[in-house]
Design a protein around this motif. Structure first.
Motif, PDB file in Angstrom:
ATOM      1  N   LEU A 194       0.819  -1.220   0.000  1.00 17.70           N
ATOM      2  CA  LEU A 194       0.000   0.000   0.000  1.00 17.70           C
ATOM      3  C   LEU A 194       0.855   1.274   0.000  1.00 17.70           C
ATOM      4  O   LEU A 194       0.322   2.377   0.087  1.00 17.70           O
ATOM      5  CB  LEU A 194      -0.944   0.000   1.208  1.00 17.70           C
ATOM      6  N   GLY A 195       2.165   1.109  -0.085  1.00 21.00           N
ATOM      7  CA  GLY A 195       3.053   2.263  -0.234  1.00 21.00           C
ATOM      8  C   GLY A 195       3.382   2.972   1.072  1.00 21.00           C
ATOM      9  O   GLY A 195       3.833   4.117   1.059  1.00 21.00           O
ATOM     10  N   TYR A 249       6.592  -8.531  -0.316  1.00 17.68           N
ATOM     11  CA  TYR A 249       5.611  -9.307  -1.082  1.00 17.68           C
ATOM     12  C   TYR A 249       6.235  -9.716  -2.422  1.00 17.68           C
ATOM     13  O   TYR A 249       7.203  -9.097  -2.893  1.00 17.68           O
ATOM     14  CB  TYR A 249       4.335  -8.478  -1.301  1.00 17.68           C
ATOM     15  N   SER A 250       5.644 -10.758  -3.037  1.00 18.83           N
ATOM     16  CA  SER A 250       6.251 -11.332  -4.237  1.00 18.83           C
ATOM     17  C   SER A 250       5.464 -10.929  -5.498  1.00 18.83           C
ATOM     18  O   SER A 250       4.448 -10.240  -5.416  1.00 18.83           O
ATOM     19  CB  SER A 250       6.249 -12.850  -4.120  1.00 18.83           C
ATOM     20  N   PRO A 260       1.604  -2.376  -6.912  1.00 21.94           N
ATOM     21  CA  PRO A 260       1.600  -1.667  -5.619  1.00 21.94           C
ATOM     22  C   PRO A 260       1.300  -0.191  -5.805  1.00 21.94           C
ATOM     23  O   PRO A 260       1.523   0.368  -6.875  1.00 21.94           O
ATOM     24  CB  PRO A 260       3.018  -1.877  -5.091  1.00 21.94           C
ATOM     25  N   ARG A 261       0.805   0.430  -4.738  1.00 23.22           N
ATOM     26  CA  ARG A 261       0.495   1.856  -4.809  1.00 23.22           C
ATOM     27  C   ARG A 261       1.780   2.675  -4.919  1.00 23.22           C
ATOM     28  O   ARG A 261       2.772   2.358  -4.263  1.00 23.22           O
ATOM     29  CB  ARG A 261      -0.260   2.279  -3.550  1.00 23.22           C
ATOM     30  N   ARG A 275     -10.617   2.902  -3.520  1.00 24.69           N
ATOM     31  CA  ARG A 275     -11.489   1.886  -2.904  1.00 24.69           C
ATOM     32  C   ARG A 275     -10.848   0.508  -2.988  1.00 24.69           C
ATOM     33  O   ARG A 275     -10.968  -0.305  -2.074  1.00 24.69           O
ATOM     34  CB  ARG A 275     -12.858   1.886  -3.589  1.00 24.69           C
ATOM     35  N   HIS A 276     -10.161   0.250  -4.116  1.00 23.10           N
ATOM     36  CA  HIS A 276      -9.481  -1.034  -4.271  1.00 23.10           C
ATOM     37  C   HIS A 276      -8.434  -1.208  -3.155  1.00 23.10           C
ATOM     38  O   HIS A 276      -8.384  -2.253  -2.501  1.00 23.10           O
ATOM     39  CB  HIS A 276      -8.819  -1.107  -5.655  1.00 23.10           C
ATOM     40  N   TYR A 277      -7.634  -0.159  -2.947  1.00 27.50           N
ATOM     41  CA  TYR A 277      -6.631  -0.237  -1.879  1.00 27.50           C
ATOM     42  C   TYR A 277      -7.311  -0.452  -0.522  1.00 27.50           C
ATOM     43  O   TYR A 277      -6.852  -1.246   0.299  1.00 27.50           O
ATOM     44  CB  TYR A 277      -5.791   1.043  -1.829  1.00 27.50           C
ATOM     45  N   ALA A 278      -8.409   0.277  -0.310  1.00 25.04           N
ATOM     46  CA  ALA A 278      -9.120   0.157   0.970  1.00 25.04           C
ATOM     47  C   ALA A 278      -9.690  -1.255   1.135  1.00 25.04           C
ATOM     48  O   ALA A 278      -9.660  -1.820   2.237  1.00 25.04           O
ATOM     49  CB  ALA A 278     -10.230   1.200   1.045  1.00 25.04           C
ATOM     50  N   ASP A 279     -10.184  -1.830   0.037  1.00 24.04           N
ATOM     51  CA  ASP A 279     -10.744  -3.185   0.122  1.00 24.04           C
ATOM     52  C   ASP A 279      -9.655  -4.216   0.443  1.00 24.04           C
ATOM     53  O   ASP A 279      -9.883  -5.158   1.211  1.00 24.04           O
ATOM     54  CB  ASP A 279     -11.423  -3.567  -1.202  1.00 24.04           C
TER      55      ASP A 279
END
Lengths: 589, 70, 242
Positions: A194-195, A249-250, A260-261, A275-279
């Motif tokens: 998520l950066g 992460y791979s 990734p963000r 919203r995708h990141y939040a989900d």
């Protein structure tokens, strides 16, 4: 006995001193070096602890380090060997880290402090967490659950402990889960994707999760699945923490959730991408909670004990803590004010006193204020030199003025007594403001804390008024003592507590008892009498990227940088003069 | 008051106490329930490398030359 | 000074990806510089100098925001912005700000001399970059504006040095120059040492580790994930590091 506990070399180094079984001083290195999450050998923190108690290093009966460096080396080397030949890229760096420095802790302590090697001791990382949680908690018998990224080999342990005042203390860890299977590293992978910075941005994942729905929970359950014996395992194909030093992460993780963000771009949870990141954040949070609640529930059944002491970095996840309390049938949850690695310095010192040296248990004061005290005269001098209005006022008048100012929208820097030990501002180094004004939240996020707009602020409320405003499960007040739980705000109060109510209607509330921080408690009560609700917005007294302030000079500097309206140190009050702020106070050639 | 020691002196103390740490490590591997005895030669070799790294760190200005000798 | 480095600067600043990356790095350096200066303001006993340092720190905060805004704007024009970092941090001395400055350990004269030289190096570097950024007027405007501020910082730090340490000013400046040289050498020595140690350890890895890796993998196959019993180490008297 005089025992110095030290934690260092991973993140958030700290030192703690106990004398005759009681803590007398504890401080994170970052609070003195002013470098956030400073992992270096905590020489400043040690110096302060010893000076505070007027001790020389040779007066110490023992120095204890919070983990076993040789066992950690065993894990690092074994992991590299198991990753052969893909681990070739990280081998040189990992070896330089371990055999170039971190393995020689005994020598480092001896060289820095001049303490003979035979007085230097070691304990297990998770035992330090367990001791920090149990030996400081007002309970005689409790189950123990510790979880973090990784210690030596263990990433999560369960056990039980007992003690009585004047008698022996005993902590026995029964089982553990080993690296690379780790709840902390699982969560860190999402933090990195998520950066956000790992070991620092986990709060942000938790805050972001409230904006999403866990629609990827099924996929995440494959990544973090349960084993038949009730523990858990990671599907290592999705993670890289066991193969690379700087990756969590791979590629498979990226194939599943997308790229990734970009850490430089803001997250807007109202956009499809946001919203995708939040989900994804919500899914990770949901599965973490499921696993930890299951483990806690099984532990409750196994031990039959009604209290649970929770330690390790995962215990900073207030949403998960509240769910454990609601769902695991433990009656009380004890999370120390410093459940992360910094707290291990105190945990290790208490473990050495009670268990290594067999000293009788003594109940520890139930507060987090073990750091350096603020010196108001320093603030008075600084303010006078800059020509700012600075007054000493009596308690009643101080409360009256603050209540009036906060009610009119002022933001107050609040310093009192000894600084908190741990990552949270619990009433001695806080920024306080009106909890009812959403614009206030945005102003503090944007202009003062310079942080993401989706992050919530916490309220502080007198413990005996908390039920009025928040839906607390039985035992919730204890969890709220050190701001360790997230609870729903009662719907009828959400509008009047807009600045501290998160998007999902919850708040990470601190429930303050008068005995712990009497002046802040008095301020809350006075605020309640004037404005109808004894609640204030309470956020740590620092700017983004800085550690929480310690001294009056740092408080004053932050007060000016952040454009706070008032600064209070004990009975001293300094007022900002906006007209003069930028012109006469700051001169440039 | 903690007496401040020079960088080289500190690193010499660290190197001086390294043998105790290596003994601890070897003893731990020997007694390990996980069957780790085969790691002992590698660990001893890497720790010896580490001692040189630590010495090099003590005189950072000379570090490249110490590595070169090694 | 500016003329000889112009071809290198032109090459470095021609690539928009590198340009964006450098601007973002400069933003971080300026933000760290601001923290160092705020810290210096907190510890200085001289009220006048405190105000100067504070104002300087605020400038650095503003510079960080300017660099960041321009870097982000450039980044957004790129299909693939690439990695955040090149080899090492890729910064040259004039771009390093106050470079590992430990404010509390410095005397005020040393600190001001160090600030003066750092700002001078930055002003020269930015002047040079401005000269090769004709093709990117927006970045050039940002850099020119910051370069002007750096000149102001040079002047005030020199004036404060003369005021607070009238007899030691020149000596402090010479010592600061030598320290900057020493740091540059140390940085080079450490990079070299790092390369040699990486090489040695990589050789060790491939020459020595294979049989041990085979054993490690064999032992790993025998271990299923799940709970393990905790090992009781209480009998080691707390002395054991394993």
């Amino acid at each position: 006995m005089k025992i110095l506990g030290i934690s260092a070399f991973y993140h958030d180094a700290a030192a703690a001193l106990t004398i005759d079984g009681l803590p007398v001083a504890a401080v994170q290195e970052e609070r003195l070096s002013r470098s956030k999450n400073d992992p270096a050998f905590p020489l400043r923190a040690i110096t302060w602890c010893l000076d505070h108690a007027a001790l020389e290093p040779e007066d110490l009966d023992a120095v204890i380090f919070y983990e076993r460096p040789a066992l950690k080396f065993d894990r690092v080397l074994m992991t590299l060997l198991r990753g052969f030949p893909q681990s070739w890229r990280i081998f040189p760096q990992a070896m330089k880290n371990m055999v170039g420095e971190k393995l020689w802790v005994r020598g480092i302590i001896s060289a820095q402090l001049g303490v003979p090697a035979k007085r230097i001791h070691f304990t297990d990382h998770h035992l330090s967490h367990a001791a920090a949680a149990f030996l400081t908690a007002p309970t005689q018998q409790a189950a123990i659950l510790t979880a973090d990224g990784v210690g030596e080999w263990a990433t999560l342990t369960v056990g039980q402990a007992r003690k009585r005042s004047g008698g022996p203390a005993e902590i026995s860890l029964l089982r553990e889960v080993h690296f690379p299977h780790s709840l902390g590293l699982f969560y860190s992978a999402f933090t990195a994707w998520l950066g956000f910075p790992v070991n620092e941005g986990e709060y942000k994942v938790m805050g972001l999760a409230a904006y999403g729905t866990p629609r990827f929970a099924g996929e995440v359950r494959h990544m973090l699945h349960r084993t038949r014996d009730g523990a858990f395992a990671l599907d290592l194909g999705y993670f890289d923490h066991h193969r690379a030093a700087d990756a969590a992460y791979s590629h498979r993780f990226v194939e599943l959730f997308g790229p990734p963000r970009d850490r430089f771009e803001p997250i807007d949870p109202t956009t499809p991408q946001g919203r995708h990141y939040a989900d994804v954040a919500a899914s990770a949070q949901c599965v973490l909670e499921e696993v930890i609640v299951d483990i806690a529930t099984a532990l409750r059944r196994e031990t039959g004990l009604s209290d649970l002491c929770l330690g390790g970095g995962v215990a900073l996840n207030g949403v998960a803590n509240a769910r454990i309390l609601r769902a695991s049938s433990f009656e009380r949850l004890f999370v120390p004010p410093a459940p992360g690695d910094a707290g291990c310095a105190l945990g290790a010192a208490l473990w050495a006193d009670r268990i290594l040296f067999g000293q009788p248990h003594r109940d520890c004061p139930d507060h987090p204020f073990w750091g350096p005290a603020v010196v108001p005269t320093d603030l008075a001098r600084l303010a006078a030199e800059d020509g700012l209005s600075c007054e000493r006022v009596g308690e009643a008048e101080l409360m009256d003025r603050l209540v009036d100012a906060i009610g009119r929208g002022a933001i107050v820097g609040w310093m009192e007594g000894a600084a908190e030990f741990g990552p949270r501002a619990l009433g001695h180094r806080s920024i306080l403001a009106d909890p009812g004004d959403a614009a206030m939240r945005d102003r503090i996020n944007r202009d003062i804390k310079f942080r993401e707009s989706f992050r919530p602020f916490a309220p502080v409320v007198p413990a005996d008024h908390a039920e009025t405003f928040f839906e607390l499960p039985p035992g919730g007040a204890r969890l709220g003592r050190f701001m360790s739980g997230v609870f729903p705000v009662r719907p009828e109060w959400r509008d009047r507590l807009r600045a501290v109510t998160h998007v999902d209607g919850t708040a990470r509330v601190q429930m303050l008892e008068a005995a712990m921080a009497p002046r802040l408690h008095a301020l809350l009560m006075a605020y309640g009498r004037r404005h109808g609700l004894p609640v204030l917005l309470n956020t740590s007294f620092n700017l983004a990227g800085d550690p929480i302030v310690t001294s009056a000079a740092e408080g004053y500097s932050t007060f000016r940088r952040a454009g706070l309206d008032l600064l209070v140190a004990e009975d001293l009050i300094v007022r900002r003069d906006p007209a003069r702020q930028d012109h006469s106070l700051e001169a440039m050639a | 008051m903690i007496r401040h020691r020079g960088r080289l002196r500190r690193h010499l103390i660290i190197v001086g106490s390294a043998s105790g740490t290596i003994v601890d490590l070897v003893r731990g591997l020997w007694r390990s329930t996980g069957g780790r005895r085969w790691m002992i030669p590698l660990v001893v070799f890497l720790c010896s490398v580490g001692v040189i790294l630590t010495l090099a760190a003590g005189v950072e200005a000379l570090a490249p030359f110490i590595y070169s000798i090694f | 000074m500016i003329r000889w480095r112009a071809p290198i600067d032109r090459m470095v600043w021609a690539d928009p990806r590198r340009r964006a990356r450098k601007l973002m790095q400069f933003a971080e350096v300026e933000a760290q510089g601001a923290r160092d200066l705020f810290r210096a303001a907190e510890v200085t006993p001289d009220p006048h100098l405190r105000r100067r340092l504070f104002a300087h720190a605020r400038d650095e905060v503003r510079h960080a925001a300017l660099f960041r805004a321009r870097g982000l704007a450039l980044r957004r024009t790129l299909a693939d912005p690439g990695p955040d970092r090149a080899l090492g941090d890729g910064l040259i001395p004039g771009e390093r700000g106050f470079d590992r400055l430990e404010v509390e350990k410095e005397s005020m004269a040393a600190l001001l001399a160090f600030i003066h030289l750092s700002e001078r190096a930055a002003a020269h570097a930015f002047a040079a970059y401005g000269a090769v950024l004709g093709h990117d007027p927006e970045t050039r405007a940002v850099i020119a504006r910051i370069a002007r501020d750096e000149e102001g910082h040079m002047r005030y730090s020199r004036a404060e040095l003369a005021r607070l340490a009238p007899d030691q000013g020149r000596r402090a400046l010479w010592i600061a120059r030598l320290r900057r040289l020493w740091r540059a050498y140390l940085r080079l020595a450490l990079i070299l040492a790092d390369l040699i140690s990486r090489l040695i350890l990589t050789l060790v890895y491939f020459l020595l580790l294979a049989p041990f890796a085979w054993m490690a993998k064999r032992s790993a196959r025998r271990q299923a994930p799940g709970w393990r019993a905790c090992v009781d180490r209480s009998r080691d008297g707390g002395g054991g590091q394993y």
